[in-house]
Design a protein around this motif. Structure first.
Motif, short mmCIF file in Angstrom:
data_model
loop_
_atom_site.label_atom_id
_atom_site.label_comp_id
_atom_site.label_asym_id
_atom_site.label_seq_id
_atom_site.Cartn_x
_atom_site.Cartn_y
_atom_site.Cartn_z
N TYR A 190 1.04 -1.27 0.15
CA TYR A 190 0.26 0.22 -0.05
C TYR A 190 0.73 1.20 0.01
CZ TYR A 190 -4.13 -3.44 1.17
OH TYR A 190 -4.66 -4.13 1.84
N ILE A 224 -3.95 0.58 8.91
CA ILE A 224 -5.18 1.60 7.85
C ILE A 224 -6.00 1.35 8.30
CG2 ILE A 224 -5.77 2.19 5.37
CD1 ILE A 224 -3.37 1.08 4.08
N ILE A 227 0.35 5.47 1.21
CA ILE A 227 -0.67 6.47 1.94
C ILE A 227 -0.27 8.08 1.57
CG2 ILE A 227 -1.89 7.55 4.24
CD1 ILE A 227 -0.84 4.69 5.52
N PHE A 277 -5.67 6.39 -0.51
CA PHE A 277 -4.68 5.03 0.10
C PHE A 277 -4.39 4.00 -1.74
CE2 PHE A 277 -7.55 3.43 2.65
CZ PHE A 277 -7.75 2.26 2.01
#
Length: 297
Positions: free
Chosen positions: A192, A231, A194, A273
């Protein structure tokens, strides 16, 4: 004119997918259904450089990423996968263009210098190509492709990047080395990002983003600056972006200016994100898949 653009775009996609092949210009002109007498001029008119120079650009880019982000690949394998005849020809051409040998770049990549040299040679062309692809994306974006989902909370190990977006690759390289040492392969541990800022809307020194991998493992104190975050769960809009990172801004623009006003949804106080489903250079850039999440109330 539109027909010629489509022909050249089909050639660009073919080149990106077949870099390891010989890619003779005669073959490309046949693919475009254009006379070899006119193909060169049409390609230059739409792309800003010859087909040969564009192929060279794409090969150098793939090589650079593989050298740093795929350290288990040998330089021989990298050379052949990018269409070079030998490691000697790769080394000679790479050093001539970027001032260091592939081995030197792998050991100590100076991404700021690389970007500066890359932009110096190719920025007008890359800008032209991006504008063409942006126009295609505007045509392809469809509100129906945006889905509302409930995102489940994810615990992530994070490399915080703070500062000039041009140096993000240095943070990514540090993150990947740590991730490999911890055995957190992208095949089993989701990746991921962000995004706290839009790089076009803040001063370079103020830019912030997190580079993340999903994990339940304990993260010991380390010299790489890897920390643990979460998250959070919640309602999100998700859109699947297909293609290179340079065009992410267009997907965001379409989401905010087109989808959001028509949806009636309200944004949540949490940054956007990304979930990186696959990665360049493992796949050609035009086959990269990135899911964009907009947190909603």
């Amino acid at each position: 004119m539109a027909d010629y653009k489509e022909k050249i775009n089909s050639v660009l996609e073919y080149i990106d997918n077949q870099l390891e092949a010989g890619l003779a210009v005669t073959e490309l002109s046949v693919l475009a259904c254009l006379s070899k007498f006119h193909f060169h001029r049409i390609f230059v008119a739409h792309v800003g450089m010859s087909a040969g120079k564009y192929i060279r650009l794409m090969r150098f880019k793939k090589v650079s990423y593989q050298l740093v982000f795929r350290p288990r690949l040998s330089i021989t394998d990298i050379a052949f996968s990018a269409g070079f005849e030998s490691t000697a020809s790769l080394s000679r051409e790479f050093k001539s263009s970027f001032g260091s040998s592939p081995t030197q770049f792998r050991k100590s990549p100076d991404w700021s210098k690389w970007q500066e040299l890359f932009d110096l040679q190719y920025a007008p062309v890359v800008k032209s190509l991006n504008l063409q692809q942006i126009n295609l994306m505007r045509h392809k974006f469809n509100n129906a492709d945006v889905k509302i989902v409930h995102f489940k909370a994810v615990r992530v190990a994070v490399k915080e990047h703070r500062g000039d977006p041009a140096t993000v690759m240095q943070s990514v390289a540090t993150f990947i080395k740590w991730r490999m040492r911890e055995g957190l392969s992208p095949k089993v541990s989701a990746t991921y990002n962000i995004l706290y800022d839009d790089p076009d809307c803040v001063e370079p020194a103020d830019f912030c983003m997190d580079i993340c991998v999903q994990t339940d493992k304990a993260v010991a104190e380390n010299a790489d600056g890897i920390v643990v975050k979460h998250i959070p769960c919640g309602k999100c809009a998700v859109f699947r972006h297909l293609g290179c990172d340079q065009l992410l801004g267009q997907s965001f623009e379409s989401l905010y200016s087109q989808w959001l006003p028509q949806s009636g949804e309200i944004l949540r106080d949490y940054p956007c994100f990304l979930h990186r489903v696959n990665f360049y250079p493992d796949v050609p850039e035009n086959q990269s898949i990135i899911d964009i999440y907009l947190p909603l109330q």
